[in-house]
Design an enzyme around this catalytic site. Structure first.
Site, mmCIF file in Angstrom:
data_model
loop_
_atom_site.group_PDB
_atom_site.id
_atom_site.type_symbol
_atom_site.label_atom_id
_atom_site.label_comp_id
_atom_site.label_asym_id
_atom_site.label_seq_id
_atom_site.Cartn_x
_atom_site.Cartn_y
_atom_site.Cartn_z
ATOM 1 N N ILE A 14 0.830 -1.201 0.000
ATOM 2 C CA ILE A 14 0.000 0.000 0.000
ATOM 3 C C ILE A 14 0.866 1.252 0.000
ATOM 4 O O ILE A 14 0.515 2.268 -0.632
ATOM 5 C CB ILE A 14 -0.974 -0.002 1.199
ATOM 6 C CG1 ILE A 14 -2.054 1.067 1.004
ATOM 7 C CG2 ILE A 14 -0.242 0.204 2.510
ATOM 8 C CD1 ILE A 14 -2.975 0.836 -0.157
ATOM 9 N N SER A 36 11.147 0.569 8.226
ATOM 10 C CA SER A 36 10.519 -0.691 7.839
ATOM 11 C C SER A 36 11.519 -1.823 8.020
ATOM 12 O O SER A 36 12.719 -1.649 7.765
ATOM 13 C CB SER A 36 10.061 -0.640 6.380
ATOM 14 O OG SER A 36 9.498 -1.871 5.981
ATOM 15 N N ARG A 37 11.017 -2.954 8.463
ATOM 16 C CA ARG A 37 11.878 -4.132 8.594
ATOM 17 C C ARG A 37 12.106 -4.821 7.260
ATOM 18 O O ARG A 37 13.026 -5.628 7.123
ATOM 19 C CB ARG A 37 11.263 -5.120 9.585
ATOM 20 C CG ARG A 37 11.273 -4.654 11.032
ATOM 21 C CD ARG A 37 10.629 -5.675 11.944
ATOM 22 N NE ARG A 37 9.226 -5.869 11.625
ATOM 23 C CZ ARG A 37 8.452 -6.810 12.143
ATOM 24 N NH1 ARG A 37 8.961 -7.675 12.998
ATOM 25 N NH2 ARG A 37 7.177 -6.896 11.813
ATOM 26 N N LYS A 89 -5.973 2.973 7.096
ATOM 27 C CA LYS A 89 -7.176 2.322 7.613
ATOM 28 C C LYS A 89 -6.919 0.827 7.780
ATOM 29 O O LYS A 89 -6.122 0.255 7.021
ATOM 30 C CB LYS A 89 -8.376 2.578 6.701
ATOM 31 C CG LYS A 89 -8.239 2.006 5.281
ATOM 32 C CD LYS A 89 -8.715 0.560 5.215
ATOM 33 C CE LYS A 89 -8.390 -0.064 3.899
ATOM 34 N NZ LYS A 89 -8.680 -1.511 3.849
ATOM 35 N N ASP A 167 -11.180 -6.022 5.929
ATOM 36 C CA ASP A 167 -10.174 -5.057 5.493
ATOM 37 C C ASP A 167 -10.683 -4.290 4.272
ATOM 38 O O ASP A 167 -10.653 -3.055 4.271
ATOM 39 C CB ASP A 167 -8.845 -5.746 5.202
ATOM 40 C CG ASP A 167 -7.770 -4.755 4.786
ATOM 41 O OD1 ASP A 167 -7.152 -4.147 5.672
ATOM 42 O OD2 ASP A 167 -7.564 -4.572 3.567
#
Length: 307
Positions: A14, A36-37, A89, A167
């Protein structure tokens, strides 16, 4: 207004598909860091976690694109560090988490933006205005898509807190809570949960609005071929239909509104306005309906699902 230095946390599908293009096109924002990993952006300073980022880089705002199960801790850390926060969201894994973040932002005089990107689809506001002048008789949501296409390999979505079919379904609920002139309340729900998963892969919901009119929703994560993102509303003066996730509006079968996809640019424009005005936007009504479905809904076993 000065350019807003922003960090993006969670570099997944996303973020790459929607957030990065929207930020690149908006001169009010400058992307200065990521955390971020599992991913990074070429040319942008990258960190493994948000705590490292907040210590090393001066940012004004943080946009969180992680799965909802881990978002509360990250958002709280950003707010505690004095940063404005934008939430993908759903805004959190629970309503209590979001309420805590709302209070924290208010106490610190910061902006918290709980986003609902589907509300920025081009036909949503025209639909809201059209319905405001009519009496709704009934509404029907049909939201069916292929999870393997839109969420390939995203195991988290079927874990507890991942919402499963809700979702995408929450996108429909975000539109309906925006356009219907009266509130509506869940009366029953059927949640179909694969035997090897924790979250539903399909669901049927029944609501009534404050006047007793029916509102129904059918969500499915296994639809192949053409995808269905439709909302039908019958009124005392005609029928309204939103298709393509709110991109097109029909009245009595005739197309009246359509437009290009500007959902995420709209989100960031709104975020910039909220920051400039010292305001927050934290509407949890779509998430509350999902929570009600888990609270009131009957769970039925569905066949095992694997990507």
């Amino acid at each position: 207004m000065d350019v807003i230095k922003i960090a993006l946390v969670g570099i997944g599908k996303i973020a790459r598909d929607q957030h990065l293009p929207a930020l690149s096109a908006d001169p009010r924002f400058e992307l200065v860091a990521t955390a971020s990993r599992h991913g990074s952006i070429e040319g942008v300073t990258a960190f493994q976690d948000i705590s490292e980022l907040l210590k090393a880089v001066e940012v004004d705002a943080v946009s969180l694109c992680t799965p909802p199960q881990v978002r509360h801790e990250l958002a709280a850390a950003a707010l505690e560090a004095g940063k404005h926060v934008m939430l993908e969201k759903p805004p959190g894994a629970t309503l209590s988490e979001v309420e805590h973040l709302r209070g924290l932002a208010a106490d610190k005089g910061l902006t918290l933006h709980a986003t609902w990107h589907s509300r920025f689809a081009p036909a949503v506001e025209p639909a809201r205005a059209w319905l405001a002048e009519r009496k709704v008789r009934s509404a029907k949501i049909t939201w069916k898509e292929d999870v393997r296409v839109w969420h390939p390999g995203q195991e988290w979505i079927f874990e507890a807190g991942g919402l499963g079919v809700f979702d995408p379904g929450i996108n429909a609920l975000s539109i309906v809570t925006r356009i219907l002139p009266q509130p509506f309340f869940l009366t029953s729900a059927e949640l179909h949960v694969p035997e090897n998963r924790q979250a539903p892969i399909a669901a049927e919901l029944a609501f009534k609005d404050a006047a007793g009119n029916p509102v129904t929703a059918e969500f499915d994560f296994l639809q192949t071929g053409p995808q269905s993102w439709d909302i039908d509303v019958e009124t005392d003066r005609g029928a309204l239909k939103l298709t393509h996730g709110g991109a097109k509006m029909f009245v009595d079968g005739a197309l009246t509104h359509e437009g290009p996809d500007r959902e995420y640019p709209g989100l960031y424009a709104h975020f910039a306005e909220l920051i400039a005005n010292g305001e927050s936007d934290v509407d949890v009504s779509p998430l509350r309906h999902v929570a009600d479905a888990f609270l009131l809904g009957r769970h039925t076993a569905a066949p095992a699902f694997d990507y």
